[in-house]
Design a protein around this motif. Structure first.
Motif, PDB file in Angstrom:
ATOM      1  N   ARG A  36      -1.701   8.865  -0.002  1.00 28.41           N
ATOM      2  CA  ARG A  36      -2.612   7.809   0.438  1.00 28.41           C
ATOM      3  C   ARG A  36      -2.399   6.577  -0.426  1.00 28.41           C
ATOM      4  O   ARG A  36      -1.568   6.546  -1.333  1.00 28.41           O
ATOM      5  CB  ARG A  36      -4.056   8.288   0.292  1.00 28.41           C
ATOM      6  N   GLY A  37      -3.202   5.545  -0.138  1.00 28.73           N
ATOM      7  CA  GLY A  37      -3.124   4.312  -0.897  1.00 28.73           C
ATOM      8  C   GLY A  37      -4.095   4.287  -2.063  1.00 28.73           C
ATOM      9  O   GLY A  37      -4.722   5.293  -2.407  1.00 28.73           O
ATOM     10  N   ILE A  38      -4.212   3.110  -2.674  1.00 31.83           N
ATOM     11  CA  ILE A  38      -5.144   2.926  -3.783  1.00 31.83           C
ATOM     12  C   ILE A  38      -6.553   2.801  -3.209  1.00 31.83           C
ATOM     13  O   ILE A  38      -6.820   1.923  -2.389  1.00 31.83           O
ATOM     14  CB  ILE A  38      -4.777   1.674  -4.594  1.00 31.83           C
ATOM     15  N   ALA A  39      -7.440   3.669  -3.639  1.00 31.15           N
ATOM     16  CA  ALA A  39      -8.805   3.668  -3.115  1.00 31.15           C
ATOM     17  C   ALA A  39      -9.650   2.649  -3.870  1.00 31.15           C
ATOM     18  O   ALA A  39      -9.355   2.325  -5.032  1.00 31.15           O
ATOM     19  CB  ALA A  39      -9.417   5.063  -3.245  1.00 31.15           C
ATOM     20  N   PRO A  40     -10.681   2.106  -3.228  1.00 30.79           N
ATOM     21  CA  PRO A  40     -11.570   1.158  -3.912  1.00 30.79           C
ATOM     22  C   PRO A  40     -12.138   1.765  -5.196  1.00 30.79           C
ATOM     23  O   PRO A  40     -12.599   2.908  -5.223  1.00 30.79           O
ATOM     24  CB  PRO A  40     -12.668   0.906  -2.874  1.00 30.79           C
ATOM     25  N   GLY A  41     -12.067   0.984  -6.260  1.00 32.10           N
ATOM     26  CA  GLY A  41     -12.577   1.425  -7.548  1.00 32.10           C
ATOM     27  C   GLY A  41     -11.534   2.049  -8.441  1.00 32.10           C
ATOM     28  O   GLY A  41     -11.745   2.174  -9.655  1.00 32.10           O
ATOM     29  N   GLU A  42     -10.392   2.461  -7.893  1.00 32.69           N
ATOM     30  CA  GLU A  42      -9.351   3.071  -8.716  1.00 32.69           C
ATOM     31  C   GLU A  42      -8.546   1.996  -9.443  1.00 32.69           C
ATOM     32  O   GLU A  42      -8.179   0.985  -8.853  1.00 32.69           O
ATOM     33  CB  GLU A  42      -8.411   3.915  -7.851  1.00 32.69           C
ATOM     34  N   THR A  43      -8.262   2.235 -10.702  1.00 29.21           N
ATOM     35  CA  THR A  43      -7.532   1.246 -11.503  1.00 29.21           C
ATOM     36  C   THR A  43      -6.179   1.759 -11.968  1.00 29.21           C
ATOM     37  O   THR A  43      -5.272   0.967 -12.196  1.00 29.21           O
ATOM     38  CB  THR A  43      -8.364   0.843 -12.738  1.00 29.21           C
ATOM     39  N   ASN A  44      -6.024   3.074 -12.130  1.00 34.42           N
ATOM     40  CA  ASN A  44      -4.771   3.623 -12.659  1.00 34.42           C
ATOM     41  C   ASN A  44      -4.067   4.492 -11.623  1.00 34.42           C
ATOM     42  O   ASN A  44      -3.633   5.605 -11.895  1.00 34.42           O
ATOM     43  CB  ASN A  44      -5.048   4.457 -13.929  1.00 34.42           C
ATOM     44  N   ALA A  87      -1.008   4.494  -8.535  1.00 38.04           N
ATOM     45  CA  ALA A  87       0.202   3.797  -8.108  1.00 38.04           C
ATOM     46  C   ALA A  87       0.687   4.350  -6.775  1.00 38.04           C
ATOM     47  O   ALA A  87       0.493   5.527  -6.461  1.00 38.04           O
ATOM     48  CB  ALA A  87       1.305   3.936  -9.163  1.00 38.04           C
ATOM     49  N   VAL A  88       1.325   3.480  -5.996  1.00 41.50           N
ATOM     50  CA  VAL A  88       1.956   3.844  -4.726  1.00 41.50           C
ATOM     51  C   VAL A  88       3.427   3.471  -4.817  1.00 41.50           C
ATOM     52  O   VAL A  88       3.768   2.346  -5.214  1.00 41.50           O
ATOM     53  CB  VAL A  88       1.278   3.123  -3.545  1.00 41.50           C
ATOM     54  N   LEU A  89       4.306   4.396  -4.448  1.00 41.75           N
ATOM     55  CA  LEU A  89       5.748   4.174  -4.536  1.00 41.75           C
ATOM     56  C   LEU A  89       6.319   3.765  -3.187  1.00 41.75           C
ATOM     57  O   LEU A  89       5.840   4.213  -2.135  1.00 41.75           O
ATOM     58  CB  LEU A  89       6.459   5.449  -5.009  1.00 41.75           C
ATOM     59  N   SER A  90       7.352   2.943  -3.232  1.00 42.75           N
ATOM     60  CA  SER A  90       8.105   2.670  -2.007  1.00 42.75           C
ATOM     61  C   SER A  90       8.994   3.862  -1.699  1.00 42.75           C
ATOM     62  O   SER A  90       9.319   4.682  -2.569  1.00 42.75           O
ATOM     63  CB  SER A  90       8.960   1.418  -2.166  1.00 42.75           C
ATOM     64  N   TYR A  91       9.412   3.967  -0.448  1.00 42.82           N
ATOM     65  CA  TYR A  91      10.273   5.074  -0.035  1.00 42.82           C
ATOM     66  C   TYR A  91      11.579   5.081  -0.821  1.00 42.82           C
ATOM     67  O   TYR A  91      12.076   6.139  -1.226  1.00 42.82           O
ATOM     68  CB  TYR A  91      10.551   4.978   1.464  1.00 42.82           C
ATOM     69  N   ARG A 150       1.952  12.922 -10.021  1.00 46.36           N
ATOM     70  CA  ARG A 150       2.790  12.759 -11.205  1.00 46.36           C
ATOM     71  C   ARG A 150       2.308  11.575 -12.035  1.00 46.36           C
ATOM     72  O   ARG A 150       1.898  10.549 -11.491  1.00 46.36           O
ATOM     73  CB  ARG A 150       4.242  12.562 -10.791  1.00 46.36           C
ATOM     74  N   LYS A 151       2.373  11.713 -13.358  1.00 42.37           N
ATOM     75  CA  LYS A 151       1.926  10.668 -14.263  1.00 42.37           C
ATOM     76  C   LYS A 151       3.106   9.750 -14.618  1.00 42.37           C
ATOM     77  O   LYS A 151       4.186  10.240 -14.975  1.00 42.37           O
ATOM     78  CB  LYS A 151       1.350  11.267 -15.551  1.00 42.37           C
ATOM     79  N   LEU A 152       2.900   8.459 -14.529  1.00 45.18           N
ATOM     80  CA  LEU A 152       3.897   7.460 -14.895  1.00 45.18           C
ATOM     81  C   LEU A 152       3.313   6.555 -15.974  1.00 45.18           C
ATOM     82  O   LEU A 152       2.155   6.138 -15.868  1.00 45.18           O
ATOM     83  CB  LEU A 152       4.299   6.614 -13.678  1.00 45.18           C
ATOM     84  N   ILE A 153       4.125   6.243 -16.975  1.00 47.85           N
ATOM     85  CA  ILE A 153       3.696   5.311 -18.018  1.00 47.85           C
ATOM     86  C   ILE A 153       4.211   3.923 -17.644  1.00 47.85           C
ATOM     87  O   ILE A 153       5.404   3.634 -17.751  1.00 47.85           O
ATOM     88  CB  ILE A 153       4.215   5.735 -19.402  1.00 47.85           C
ATOM     89  N   LEU A 154       3.320   3.095 -17.148  1.00 50.41           N
ATOM     90  CA  LEU A 154       3.648   1.742 -16.714  1.00 50.41           C
ATOM     91  C   LEU A 154       2.903   0.754 -17.600  1.00 50.41           C
ATOM     92  O   LEU A 154       1.675   0.841 -17.738  1.00 50.41           O
ATOM     93  CB  LEU A 154       3.251   1.529 -15.249  1.00 50.41           C
ATOM     94  N   GLU A 155       3.654  -0.157 -18.205  1.00 49.78           N
ATOM     95  CA  GLU A 155       3.061  -1.161 -19.093  1.00 49.78           C
ATOM     96  C   GLU A 155       2.240  -0.506 -20.207  1.00 49.78           C
ATOM     97  O   GLU A 155       1.224  -1.043 -20.661  1.00 49.78           O
ATOM     98  CB  GLU A 155       2.164  -2.116 -18.301  1.00 49.78           C
ATOM     99  N   TYR A 172      -0.457   5.968 -15.193  1.00 47.17           N
ATOM    100  CA  TYR A 172      -0.820   5.822 -13.781  1.00 47.17           C
ATOM    101  C   TYR A 172      -0.499   7.126 -13.054  1.00 47.17           C
ATOM    102  O   TYR A 172       0.449   7.836 -13.413  1.00 47.17           O
ATOM    103  CB  TYR A 172      -0.055   4.681 -13.116  1.00 47.17           C
ATOM    104  N   THR A 173      -1.271   7.413 -12.022  1.00 47.28           N
ATOM    105  CA  THR A 173      -1.057   8.604 -11.208  1.00 47.28           C
ATOM    106  C   THR A 173      -0.535   8.195  -9.838  1.00 47.28           C
ATOM    107  O   THR A 173      -1.108   7.314  -9.190  1.00 47.28           O
ATOM    108  CB  THR A 173      -2.370   9.393 -11.039  1.00 47.28           C
ATOM    109  N   VAL A 174       0.559   8.835  -9.405  1.00 56.28           N
ATOM    110  CA  VAL A 174       1.134   8.524  -8.097  1.00 56.28           C
ATOM    111  C   VAL A 174       0.230   9.097  -7.009  1.00 56.28           C
ATOM    112  O   VAL A 174      -0.026  10.303  -6.962  1.00 56.28           O
ATOM    113  CB  VAL A 174       2.551   9.097  -7.966  1.00 56.28           C
TER     114      VAL A 174
END
Length: 871
Positions: free
Chosen positions: A203-211, A213-217, A233-238, A242-244
């Motif tokens: 799914r996409g980023i839900a309202p209120g979520e801050t961390n 992420a959505v990946l491109s294909y 999966r957890k990604l370290i961005l900046e 973030y959680t995919v």
């Protein structure tokens, strides 16, 4: 309604004709047997009763025809019959069918492929629900608005939903000990819900979520190897975790358009960030209504934020749709539309050559079938019926050619969808067939059928029946006939295509070898992106320390002559300022546009731009000191005329801009495109302005730049392991600048070669057919003493006449057609480029020689005795 009902019944009868015929036969048999029973009950014997009943009923075949005639669609059944006959004829002559279908497949395939690309670019719809109700809001005419403006617009509840995106962001991804960079789209948390975007996974980023992420294909497929367990999966961005949450589909079209496809989407968190505004109109609202309601909201924002320095109620504020054409209107529609129009004209010419080729083949086939057609005419067939039959053959060829052409289009679309363009932003084109392509293909089929078959059909029925039955045909060739005119026309059109292709190839070679005004052969470009949260101190001492440390390490490398920092790299990024400018030599302000860049000490020496007067920037040119600037020679001539600008000042109307002392004049160079005319440019000291986290270093090396990529990466990587670093020689960083020339050269060059191949096939066919028709004449000439050279001269004379006539017509046509192409050429290259014209003449002459070789050899092998007995 009655018409539709009748049409439905007729089509139903046509689809179930065998069943209807069986039912009709049963009904007729029932009537005959009923009458026979009546006669038998009157005393007539059974056998005689059946015979009398059949005689009274009459011909059952005629009754069946009369009855079905009320339901038949005669023209459709005749067409089906003609198509079946044509298919059987092509099966008996597969060589002709394969050649004709191949020619049409190439022409139709090129047409449908370019049309598909054009419509996908100009009329593309974003991947979302009900894109017609989506609008883009250009606040004050700008493509982005402050995040606070978005929040105000959302809280006003004017629309059914609002969304915002900034697609020009980057994020550093820390993967173990390695740091790499993603192009990011920073979006508002209601972006995916407002647009209602479908997902391949999750799914996409839900309202209120801050961390989240959505990946491109493409990132999921390439970087993460299509990991099915990517969700969660957890990604370290900046530096943050973030959680995919989701993966977008492969055919996803961003609302931004132009194929722009960020690698990753995260929520925008910086309150000072800007986003492009999008909104979904509620049911019943139109664009004019939305445009009328926005000014009052923007007036409130102007009162709330008067310090911004720009008016949201500016007349340039507008509301547009989100299709490709709507987006194009905001950019440079003239150039893009002209480019696609040129491509469509070019492939139209290729189709014309292909149809002319097939028409020539059909003319030759009709000539060989002249006796058959004469017999049919003498037996009562009308000329209209013969023409319809011959057009059905060309229609079948066009249909089969269109199917093969659509296969070519699908292959081209697949190749384009996987193409990676050398541009700063991630671009993934999505080219897919739609209803427009279906209708265009149907039109192409009928147009091709008419172009291929009409002239041959009309010519075939105009022949005298008596001469055709006696096979009394001319054995000596006329100088020009319809086939010759068609071939000359093919050659003329192929010259136009070839000239255009060679012109763009020359344009590419000129662009690749053009001196951009700076050294690209001994320079390395190193890009270092810092994590913003780690360099958030207001006085920016950390960034300054990193820049100085990096420059020291780079200059200390053996073989490095110099290194400098710059805010923008030429031919990859640019900044254009349009403003009122004042100088200390004139009280009258002038309005102009100029390129801007902030560069550090040693920049001009490093990149190889000569300093004509004055000096370079030094370490003393920094924040808090006297503002200084360096201008290029075009700026100096335009603003100061013959006066030396060094020592004079310039000032703009921009907010907080102080008068700047000009300390140097440098030679002109290219700034964003190789084809640009000389632009005005102003350089300012890098350390006099804010230090961004995107650091661009230019390094001048003594040897090959490619050998220094790894040492430079290592030197910069030791400064900050969390920084993303990309290094490449400057001569490999010109992909964006060369892209227009490359696209033109590849596309038009391919079309030119394709047109030449088709024209060569047509020339070969008409010469070979001419030799076969003149077999008796050639044999008689040889018997009367003609030598081999005489025979060669006869064939060569005909070939020369065709090529010469086509060449003259083609050069005259090219002179007219190529004038608008000057818009796409680098400076100094003319549309009447003699190199391209000479190359075309040479290639066409060589092709004509090869096409004439086989017919000439066949003519030389004709035996006089066999030829005199011919026919």
């Amino acid at each position: 309604m009655a018409f539709l009902s009748e049409l439905y019944l007729r089509l139903r009868w046509l689809a179930g004709r065998p069943r209807f015929q069986d039912e009709l036969a049963d009904e007729m048999q029932f009537h005959i047997e009923s009458r026979a029973e009546e006669l038998e009950s009157a005393g007539v014997p059974r056998t005689e009763a059946l015979l009398r009943a059949r005689r009274e009923f009459g011909s059952r075949l005629k009754a069946a025809e009369d009855t079905s005639g009320a339901w038949q669609m005669r023209w459709l059944e005749d067409l089906a019959s003609d198509l079946r006959y044509a298919a059987r004829a092509f099966r008996r002559n597969p060589g002709f069918a394969v050649t004709a279908i191949s020619c049409l497949a190439l022409g139709i395939g090129a047409n449908t492929a370019i049309f598909n690309i054009t419509t996908s670019f100009l009329f593309s719809q974003p991947t979302c629900r009900d894109s017609a109700s989506l609008i883009a809001i250009w606040e004050g005419g700008n493509s982005a608005a402050p995040l606070s403006d978005f929040q105000f617009l959302r809280d006003a509840h004017l629309f059914a939903g609002t969304a915002g995106i900034n697609f020009e962001r980057e994020v550093n991804w820390r993967d173990g000990d390695r740091t790499s960079r993603f192009y990011a789209g920073t979006v508002t948390d209601d972006f995916f819900s407002t647009l209602d975007i479908p997902f391949l996974l999750g799914r996409g980023i839900a309202p209120g979520e801050t961390n989240t992420a959505v990946l491109s294909y493409w990132v999921w497929l390439g970087t993460f190897a299509a990991d099915p367990g990517i969700l969660g999966r957890k990604l370290i961005l900046e530096g943050r975790v973030y959680t995919v949450a989701g993966v977008l589909p492969a055919d996803y079209r961003s609302v931004v358009g132009y194929g722009v496809a960020p690698d990753i989407y995260i929520r925008v968190t910086n309150p000072d960030d800007h986003v492009q505004l999008y909104a979904r109109m509620p049911k019943g609202m139109t664009r004019p209504m939305a445009r009328a309601r926005l000014p009052s909201l923007f007036a409130q924002l102007d009162r709330i934020h008067p310090e911004d320095g720009w008016k949201r109620t500016d007349p340039q504020t507008r509301v547009t749709g989100v299709t490709g054409l709507d987006l194009l209107r905001q950019m440079m529609p003239g150039v893009v539309v002209a480019f696609f129009a040129m491509l469509l004209v070019v492939v139209g010419l290729v189709l014309l050559i292909a149809c002319t080729n097939v028409a020539s083949l059909l003319l030759a086939r009709a000539s060989s079938r002249s006796q058959e057609l004469a017999i049919r005419l003498s037996l009562g067939a009308s000329r209209r019926r013969i023409v319809r039959h011959l057009l059905a053959e060309s229609l079948l060829l066009a249909v089969l050619g269109s199917f093969a052409g659509l296969a070519i289009d699908i292959a081209c679309a697949k190749a384009i969808n996987g193409l990676a363009l050398p541009v700063p932003l991630p671009i993934h084109l999505v080219v897919s067939p739609d209803w427009r392509l279906l209708w265009y293909s149907l039109c192409i089929v009928f147009v091709s059928a008419l172009l291929c078959g009409l002239l041959p059909a009309l010519k075939a029925v105009r022949k005298d029946v008596n001469h055709a039955l006696k096979q009394d045909e001319r054995q000596t060739a006329r100088a020009w006939n319809l086939r010759s005119v068609l071939v000359a026309g093919q050659l003329a059109v192929s010259i136009v295509l070839l000239t255009t292709g060679f012109l763009f190839v020359h344009n590419l070679l000129r662009a690749a070898s053009m001196n951009p005004g700076f050294d690209v052969h001994h320079t390395v470009w190193a890009y270092m992106r810092l994590v913003p949260d780690q360099y958030s101190d207001p006085d920016q001492t950390k960034q300054t320390a990193v820049v100085h440390s990096a420059l020291e390490r780079l200059r200390a490398l053996a073989g490095v002559d110099s290194a400098a920092i710059t805010q923008r790299v030429p031919l990859n990024d640019n900044c254009v300022i349009g403003t009122q400018l004042r100088t200390d030599v004139s009280l009258t302000p002038i309005h102009l546009q100029y390129e801007c860049n902030n560069v550090g000490p040693d920049y001009f020496r490093t990149i190889g731009i000569p300093i004509l007067r004055g000096r370079e920037f030094t370490a003393a040119d920094r924040k808090g000191e006297q503002p200084v600037a360096i201008v290029n020679e075009t700026f100096a001539h335009t603003v100061f005329g013959k006066t030396d600008p060094v020592g004079h000042t310039i000032a703009t109307d921009l907010k907080n801009d102080k008068a700047k002392l000009i300390v140097g004049v440098v030679k002109d160079s290219k700034y964003f495109t190789l084809g640009e005319k000389q632009r005005l440019a102003v350089y300012e000291p890098y350390f006099a302005h804010g230090e961004p986290v995107n650091l661009h270093f230019l390094i001048r090396t003594a040897g090959s730049p490619a050998a220094w990529v790894k040492p430079i990466n290592n030197a910069l990587g030791r400064i900050d392991p969390t920084a993303a670093i990309e290094t490449k020689p400057m001569n490999r960083a010109l992909g964006l600048a060369l892209l227009p020339s490359q696209a033109g050269a590849i596309t038009l060059g391919a079309m030119g070669i394709l047109g030449l191949m088709l024209a060569a096939i047509g020339l070969y066919g008409v010469l070979l057919f001419s030799v076969s028709r003149r077999t008796r004449e050639i044999g008689l000439r040889v018997a009367l003493g003609a030598t081999r050279s005489d025979v060669l001269r006869m064939v060569g004379r005909q070939s020369l006449a065709l090529v010469g006539g086509g060449m003259l017509a083609g050069l005259a046509l090219a002179f007219l057609v190529m004038q608008p192409l000057a818009l796409f050429l680098v400076p100094g290259l003319s549309t009447l480029d003699p190199t391209a014209l000479l190359a075309v003449i040479g290639v066409l002459a060589a092709t004509a020689l090869l096409a004439s070789l086989a017919p000439a050899v066949r003519a030389l092998r004709i035996d006089p005795l066999t030829a005199l007995r011919y026919q």
